[in-house]
Design a protein around this motif. Structure first.
Motif, short mmCIF file in Angstrom:
data_model
loop_
_atom_site.label_atom_id
_atom_site.label_comp_id
_atom_site.label_asym_id
_atom_site.label_seq_id
_atom_site.Cartn_x
_atom_site.Cartn_y
_atom_site.Cartn_z
N ILE A 32 0.82 -1.22 0.00
CA ILE A 32 0.00 0.00 0.00
C ILE A 32 0.85 1.27 0.00
O ILE A 32 0.30 2.37 0.00
N LYS A 33 2.19 1.12 -0.02
CA LYS A 33 3.08 2.28 0.00
C LYS A 33 2.76 3.19 1.18
O LYS A 33 2.53 4.40 1.02
N ILE A 34 2.76 2.62 2.37
CA ILE A 34 2.35 3.36 3.56
C ILE A 34 3.24 4.57 3.81
O ILE A 34 2.78 5.57 4.38
N ASP A 35 4.48 4.52 3.37
CA ASP A 35 5.38 5.64 3.59
C ASP A 35 5.03 6.86 2.75
O ASP A 35 5.57 7.94 2.96
N GLN A 36 4.09 6.69 1.82
CA GLN A 36 3.67 7.81 0.96
C GLN A 36 2.31 8.39 1.38
O GLN A 36 1.78 9.27 0.72
N PHE A 37 1.73 7.87 2.48
CA PHE A 37 0.45 8.40 2.95
C PHE A 37 0.64 9.81 3.51
O PHE A 37 1.64 10.10 4.17
N LYS A 38 -0.34 10.67 3.26
CA LYS A 38 -0.35 11.98 3.89
C LYS A 38 -0.66 11.79 5.38
O LYS A 38 -1.50 10.95 5.73
N PRO A 39 0.01 12.53 6.26
CA PRO A 39 -0.22 12.36 7.71
C PRO A 39 -1.68 12.48 8.12
O PRO A 39 -2.15 11.76 9.00
N GLU A 40 -2.41 13.38 7.45
CA GLU A 40 -3.82 13.59 7.83
C GLU A 40 -4.71 12.41 7.44
O GLU A 40 -5.87 12.33 7.87
N TYR A 41 -4.21 11.49 6.66
CA TYR A 41 -4.99 10.32 6.28
C TYR A 41 -4.56 9.06 7.02
O TYR A 41 -5.01 7.95 6.69
N LEU A 62 -12.31 7.73 7.27
CA LEU A 62 -11.07 7.25 6.68
C LEU A 62 -11.34 6.17 5.63
O LEU A 62 -10.73 6.18 4.56
N ALA A 63 -12.24 5.24 5.95
CA ALA A 63 -12.54 4.16 5.02
C ALA A 63 -13.11 4.69 3.71
O ALA A 63 -12.77 4.20 2.62
N GLU A 64 -13.96 5.70 3.80
CA GLU A 64 -14.51 6.29 2.58
C GLU A 64 -13.43 7.05 1.81
O GLU A 64 -13.40 7.04 0.58
#
Length: 208
Positions: A32-41, A62-64
């Protein structure tokens, strides 16, 4: 073997009682490339604390945002799994899931994201120094998954003329902790949920 096949195999392992381990979590982090998630998400304390409604609202938000699935669609999905599993098993149970608080699939996925982000964010150069906190995070996820699976499976499998769930309940045996939700037809639904843990299944807006 492609990523979808790997996720299905992982889900089947979990269904048959093998817990997720550190390698699995690192693999999911890459998927899922977690290191590329925006902090707010990224999930935070609002998903586990506060009133039941506010906690559920944050999970659904978050799920939506990740998968574009609205609360009613999660509920409909779980009732569909419940109906099909009862048809296959011959279960005479009729009560379904009738409120948003009954939904567990979205909650499990958010717990996945939270655990993946937390474990992947630990100092990899201090692998042995983070064993306890990493084990605690992964064990917490495994406990949530295994309880939801067992509660779902025992509701459709029978012992004599009653479901296993009813037999245990009549004997005063509680599965896990009180108030936990169940995942309908986990043999079908769990692989479906695991397949959602891929970069191309998550909305681009969640990424930097």
């Amino acid at each position: 073997m492609n990523r979808t096949e790997s996720l299905v195999i992982m889900a089947n392992r979990v269904f048959f009682g093998l817990p997720l381990n550190t390698i699995d979590i690192y693999g999911l982090a890459g998927f899922i490339k977690i290191d590329q998630f925006k902090p707010e998400y990224l999930p935070g304390p609002k998903t586990i604390s506060g009133s039941p409604k506010s906690r559920k609202d944050e999970i659904f938000r978050l799920a939506e945002a990740y998968w574009g699935v609205k609360p009613q669609e999660w509920l409909n999905m779980e009732n569909g799994w419940l109906k099909s599993s009862r048809a296959r098993s011959g279960s005479q149970e009729t009560k379904g899931k009738d409120q948003f608080d009954d939904v567990i699939s979205a909650e499990l996925l958010i717990r996945f994201i939270a655990t993946i982000a937390f474990v992947d964010g630990l100092d990899k150069h201090n692998f042995f120094g983070t064993v306890l906190v990493r084990r605690s995070a992964i064990s917490s996820l495994n406990m949530a998954i295994s309880e939801a699976i067992l509660k779902g499976q025992t509701r459709i499998e029978h012992f004599g003329d009653k479901t296993i769930y009813a037999c245990l309940k009549n004997a005063g045996i509680m599965i896990g902790t009180g108030g936990g939700k169940y995942l309908p037809d986990p043999e079908t639904s769990l692989p479906y949920l695991f397949r959602m843990l891929q970069r191309d299944r998550i909305s681009p807006k969640a990424y930097v």
